[in-house]
Scaffold this active site. Structure first.
Site, mmCIF file in Angstrom:
data_model
loop_
_atom_site.group_PDB
_atom_site.id
_atom_site.type_symbol
_atom_site.label_atom_id
_atom_site.label_comp_id
_atom_site.label_asym_id
_atom_site.label_seq_id
_atom_site.Cartn_x
_atom_site.Cartn_y
_atom_site.Cartn_z
ATOM 1 N N CYS A 133 52.084 40.043 16.795
ATOM 2 C CA CYS A 133 52.576 41.183 17.559
ATOM 3 C C CYS A 133 52.053 41.133 18.990
ATOM 4 O O CYS A 133 50.896 41.486 19.252
ATOM 5 C CB CYS A 133 52.159 42.491 16.888
ATOM 6 S SG CYS A 133 52.645 43.967 17.801
ATOM 7 N N CYS A 136 51.081 44.516 20.462
ATOM 8 C CA CYS A 136 49.842 45.050 19.902
ATOM 9 C C CYS A 136 48.615 44.391 20.532
ATOM 10 O O CYS A 136 47.605 45.044 20.809
ATOM 11 C CB CYS A 136 49.788 44.833 18.391
ATOM 12 S SG CYS A 136 51.178 45.483 17.464
ATOM 13 N N ASP A 137 48.691 43.075 20.742
ATOM 14 C CA ASP A 137 47.489 42.311 21.057
ATOM 15 C C ASP A 137 47.512 41.608 22.406
ATOM 16 O O ASP A 137 46.512 40.998 22.799
ATOM 17 C CB ASP A 137 47.252 41.260 19.963
ATOM 18 C CG ASP A 137 47.094 41.899 18.593
ATOM 19 O OD1 ASP A 137 46.530 43.004 18.522
ATOM 20 O OD2 ASP A 137 47.533 41.289 17.600
#
Length: 315
Positions: A133, A136-137
């Site tokens: 992701c 997300c990261d």
């Protein structure tokens, strides 16, 4: 007992909920305890969903869908379904707290899950440089050298997004041409931070406590090489979340839930499926939403037929 239960909370699930709620069916939706909103929760700019010419963030789109579903009377429960029983006229689903919920009809819209590479080091370094992701990261990879594995739209979107943070983004693809749409390909080709590694696959993710590189295998001649990176983002597709219905609903050769033609009707009467869980071809938010519409309408017609049969039997 409910008239209808919806399992899943992506575009298909929430669209089905909107239609079912507006039809007065008061749906009960199990939206998952962790994966609420589906894959769009991990998407940045959504530019191809009709009605948003300037684009919209994936999480905001899903929030609006949920608000719309709840406005018309959908009850959303943040829990997972652990078991289903579709064998009788009354459908039973068991939630994570052990409670059995009954309904006359069920819409199954659980979406899909990220596909893994299945190579050495991937699991060990998950969360330590290996991610599925970018939104997300990506923040954690500022000024670093990273790689994205894949050749589809998702991989191009991930790679392009990650250039906001990383100094260098390699795209590793097992072929010599991409599967992504032309517009997504061009964006990646035009980005100076992106470099393509063609005809290559990841054979191993290297690192003790964090990713330090990958071993690559050439898909043409089998030779191996090392690529030094500090992060690896896997974007090689998804698998439909059908584990709950194995042996309970018919599946296709591609692993999706089999439905009757263009309808959402599954092999179990009163059970309908929608979204990526039935779609191995298009896998778009808008097609999932349309599929959710079909499921709600099919379920509404099914429930109306049950009512008519009950009235006829009572005469």
């Amino acid at each position: 007992m409910r008239q209808i239960i919806i399992i899943g909370s992506g575009p298909a699930g929430f669209t089905a909920a909107i239609y079912a709620a507006r039809a007065g069916l008061e749906p009960l939706m199990f939206a998952s305890s962790v994966g609420i909103g589906g894959e769009l929760m991990n998407t940045t700019d959504v530019e191809n969903f009709p009605g948003f010419p300037e684009g919209i963030q994936g999480p905001e789109l899903m929030q609006r869908m949920q608000e719309q579903a709840e406005k018309f009377g959908t009850e959303v429960v943040y829990d997972d379904i652990t078991d289903v029983d579709f064998s009788g006229d009354v459908k039973r689903v068991t939630s994570g707290d052990g409670v059995v919920h009954e309904a006359s009809a069920v819409i199954y819209a659980t979406g899909s899950a990220y596909r893994k590479l299945g190579v050495e080091g991937e699991e060990k370094l998950s969360g330590h440089g290996v991610s599925w992701c970018a939104t997300c990261d990506g923040f954690f990879f500022r000024q670093k050298t990273i790689a994205v594995v894949g050749g589809g739209d998702s991989a191009m979107e991930e790679a392009t997004f990650l250039t906001r943070f990383a100094d260098k983004v390699y795209v590793i693809h097992r072929r010599d041409e991409l599967k992504a749409s032309k517009i997504m390909q061009q964006r990646a080709f035009d980005n100076e931070k992106i470099e393509f590694v063609w005809n290559s696959e990841v054979a191993e993710v290297v690192g003790d406590t964090e990713v330090t590189g990958v071993k690559l295998r050439n898909t043409v001649d089998g030779t191996e090489s090392d690529l030094a990176i500090e992060g690896l983002f896997v974007a090689v597709g998804n698998d439909p979340r059908t584990h709950l219905v194995h042996g309970k609903l018919d599946l296709t050769s591609e692993g999706t839930i089999a439905v009757d033609g263009r309808s959402s009707r599954t092999s179990a009467a009163g059970v309908f499926a929608a979204g990526d869980v039935i779609d191995a071809s298009y896998r778009q938010a808008i097609t999932a939403a349309g599929s959710g519409t079909a499921a709600a309408l099919d379920a509404e017609h099914y429930l109306a037929a049950l009512d008519q049969a009950a009235l006829a039997a009572a005469k």
